[in-house]
Design an enzyme around this catalytic site. Structure first.
Site, short mmCIF file in Angstrom:
data_model
loop_
_atom_site.label_atom_id
_atom_site.label_comp_id
_atom_site.label_asym_id
_atom_site.label_seq_id
_atom_site.Cartn_x
_atom_site.Cartn_y
_atom_site.Cartn_z
N ARG A 221 -12.21 -37.62 -72.78
CA ARG A 221 -13.32 -36.91 -72.15
C ARG A 221 -12.88 -35.47 -71.83
O ARG A 221 -11.74 -35.23 -71.47
CB ARG A 221 -13.75 -37.60 -70.85
CG ARG A 221 -14.55 -38.88 -71.06
CD ARG A 221 -15.94 -38.62 -71.62
NE ARG A 221 -16.73 -39.84 -71.78
CZ ARG A 221 -16.79 -40.56 -72.90
NH1 ARG A 221 -16.12 -40.18 -73.98
NH2 ARG A 221 -17.55 -41.64 -72.97
N HIS A 269 -16.70 -34.08 -80.85
CA HIS A 269 -16.80 -35.39 -80.20
C HIS A 269 -17.13 -36.49 -81.21
O HIS A 269 -18.12 -37.20 -81.07
CB HIS A 269 -17.85 -35.38 -79.07
CG HIS A 269 -17.68 -36.53 -78.11
ND1 HIS A 269 -17.86 -36.42 -76.76
CD2 HIS A 269 -17.33 -37.82 -78.31
CE1 HIS A 269 -17.65 -37.58 -76.17
NE2 HIS A 269 -17.33 -38.46 -77.10
P1 NAP Z 1 -9.89 -49.11 -71.94
O1 NAP Z 1 -9.77 -50.26 -72.87
O2 NAP Z 1 -10.61 -49.28 -70.66
O3 NAP Z 1 -8.39 -48.60 -71.64
C1 NAP Z 1 -8.11 -47.69 -70.64
C2 NAP Z 1 -6.59 -47.53 -70.52
O4 NAP Z 1 -6.32 -46.47 -69.58
C3 NAP Z 1 -5.90 -48.77 -69.96
O5 NAP Z 1 -4.65 -48.97 -70.58
C4 NAP Z 1 -5.69 -48.42 -68.48
O6 NAP Z 1 -4.57 -49.04 -67.87
C5 NAP Z 1 -5.42 -46.93 -68.58
N1 NAP Z 1 -5.69 -46.26 -67.31
C6 NAP Z 1 -6.86 -46.18 -66.63
N2 NAP Z 1 -6.70 -45.48 -65.49
C7 NAP Z 1 -5.39 -45.11 -65.45
C8 NAP Z 1 -4.61 -44.38 -64.52
N3 NAP Z 1 -5.13 -43.89 -63.39
N4 NAP Z 1 -3.29 -44.21 -64.80
C9 NAP Z 1 -2.75 -44.72 -65.93
N5 NAP Z 1 -3.44 -45.43 -66.85
C10 NAP Z 1 -4.75 -45.62 -66.61
O7 NAP Z 1 -10.56 -47.87 -72.68
P2 NAP Z 1 -10.69 -47.58 -74.24
O8 NAP Z 1 -11.71 -48.46 -74.88
O9 NAP Z 1 -9.32 -47.59 -74.82
O10 NAP Z 1 -11.29 -46.10 -74.22
C11 NAP Z 1 -10.65 -45.03 -73.55
C12 NAP Z 1 -11.59 -43.84 -73.43
O11 NAP Z 1 -11.75 -43.21 -74.70
C13 NAP Z 1 -13.03 -44.17 -73.02
O12 NAP Z 1 -13.12 -44.36 -71.63
C14 NAP Z 1 -13.79 -42.95 -73.49
O13 NAP Z 1 -13.85 -41.98 -72.47
C15 NAP Z 1 -12.94 -42.41 -74.63
N6 NAP Z 1 -13.64 -42.48 -75.94
C16 NAP Z 1 -13.82 -41.31 -76.63
C17 NAP Z 1 -14.45 -41.36 -77.87
C18 NAP Z 1 -14.63 -40.12 -78.69
O14 NAP Z 1 -15.28 -40.16 -79.74
N7 NAP Z 1 -14.04 -39.00 -78.33
C19 NAP Z 1 -14.88 -42.59 -78.41
C20 NAP Z 1 -14.66 -43.74 -77.67
C21 NAP Z 1 -14.04 -43.68 -76.42
P3 NAP Z 1 -4.50 -50.66 -67.68
O15 NAP Z 1 -4.31 -51.19 -69.09
O16 NAP Z 1 -3.32 -50.84 -66.84
O17 NAP Z 1 -5.82 -51.05 -67.07
C1 GLV Z 2 -17.73 -42.06 -76.90
O1 GLV Z 2 -17.32 -41.05 -76.44
C2 GLV Z 2 -17.62 -43.33 -76.25
O2 GLV Z 2 -17.26 -43.38 -75.07
O3 GLV Z 2 -17.90 -44.34 -76.92
#
Ligand code: NAP
Ligand code: GLV
Length: 306
Positions: A221, A269
């Protein structure tokens, strides 16, 4: 069962058709103000009015992985918020990060510039061991990215809130190990959710702790990065470059300095797009499970913020 659909910036019709094919018998329609109470909602950036008028929703299904925007709204207390769980996104993130990392490591950007000038000039090979890749966030996306990068034999580090074990990845966790993670990293990839704890986490102080020649890949983000800190660090040689997919303001304004900075690559994005077919199948599967009282994955903890 009644399902409403409210998708800002997306055409609802293909989603409604797809959901109808997966859930025959369900009444599925675009949400309109004043609509009758529904059981579930499939949303992207819904209005507060929808949530206020639908206090009995069982499931609020986000058609993205990040729920930061949804959590700014007042969601009825018994409604479960469910994020997209991969649904074809993790392989896209793995492609994006491996491409960006290898482009930088192998200096393909320099070769592209040379080719435009008709210049035949070898670059000295660089060593993988000098390019440790650190991934912030080891969830659905970060873990897949870490494993993909490890396939190319770079040293891989990861940082998450809770400790975990991933083959081929040196995992750091919590505040206490953050500095050690940063100072061991050269190429930093951000895949954290946006929460109160992570807003502004990419800043002069944290980026300044990277190994010399630090490179930033920011793909979660825009509000993770303190944008004003980046260009001075690049210009001073404290960072070698950055590839940015997300921004404080999107679309990135045409006059934003990031567009034209020679050490910054901008993408709009799109590092991992929502894939409609996979997402519909996943959401429909979760609605079926919820209706049968079965557990579903990807339920958001509103206190934790992800
Ligand atoms: P997720 O499965 O919820 O994983 C989040 C990870 O971050 C977990 O390992 C969590 O730790 C860690 N975390 C959260 N808060 C933390 C903190 N304060 N300190 C250290 N580690 C922390 O999320 P995801 O599905 O991988 O997605 C991640 C993000 O990618 C989304 O929230 C979104 O904003 C972004 N995204 C971007 C796009 C794009 O096109 N640019 C597309 C999709 C997603 P734990 O494992 O210990 O809980
Ligand atoms: C895209 O940014 C998503 O959070 O899926």
């Amino acid at each position: 069962m009644k399902i409403i659909v409210s998708l800002t910036d997306n055409r609802p019709d293909p989603w409604i058709e797809g959901l109808k094919a997966e859930l025959p018998g369900a009444q599925i329609e675009t949400w309109q103000p004043g609509a009758a109470q529904a059981d579930h909602a499939v949303v992207w950036a819904p209005s507060q009015q929808l949530l206020d008028e639908q206090p009995q929703l069982h499931g609020l299904f986000n058609i993205g992985a990040g729920v930061d925007a949804l959590l700014k709204l007042k969601v009825p207390p018994q409604t479960r918020i469910v994020r997209l769980d991969d649904a074809g996104m993790s392989v896209q993130m793995a492609e994006y990060v491996c491409h960006t990392l290898i482009r930088h490591f192998r200096e393909f950007d320099v070769y592209e510039a040379d080719a435009r000038e008709g210049r035949w000039s070898y670059r000295k090979p660089r060593l993988r061991r000098d390019f440790p890749v650190g991934i912030m966030g080891l969830g659905v996306l970060g873990e897949r990215v870490a494993k993909a990068v490890a396939q190319f034999e770079f040293p891989v580090l990861g940082w998450s809130r809770s400790p975990k074990a991933i083959d081929g990845v040196k995992v750091f966790s919590g505040e206490a190990q953050f500095d050690e993670f940063l100072s061991s990293t050269r190429v930093l990839v951000n895949l954290l959710p946006l929460t109160d704890a992570t807003r502004g986490i990419l800043n002069r102080n944290t980026l300044g702790k990277l190994r010399p020649g630090g490179y930033l890949i920011s793909i979660a983000r825009g509000a993770h990065l303190v944008e004003d800190d980046l260009i001075p660090m690049l210009d001073a040689g404290q960072l070698a470059g950055a590839t940015l997919d997300v921004f404080q303001v999107e679309p990135l304004p045409a006059d934003h300095a990031f567009w034209r900075h020679p050490k910054i690559t901008v993408t709009p994005h799109g590092s991992a797009r929502t894939l409609r077919e996979e997402s519909i199948a996943q959401i429909a599967g979760k609605i079926r499970a919820m209706e049968q009282g079965l557990p579903v994955s990807g339920v958001v903890d509103p206190v934790r913020g992800y």
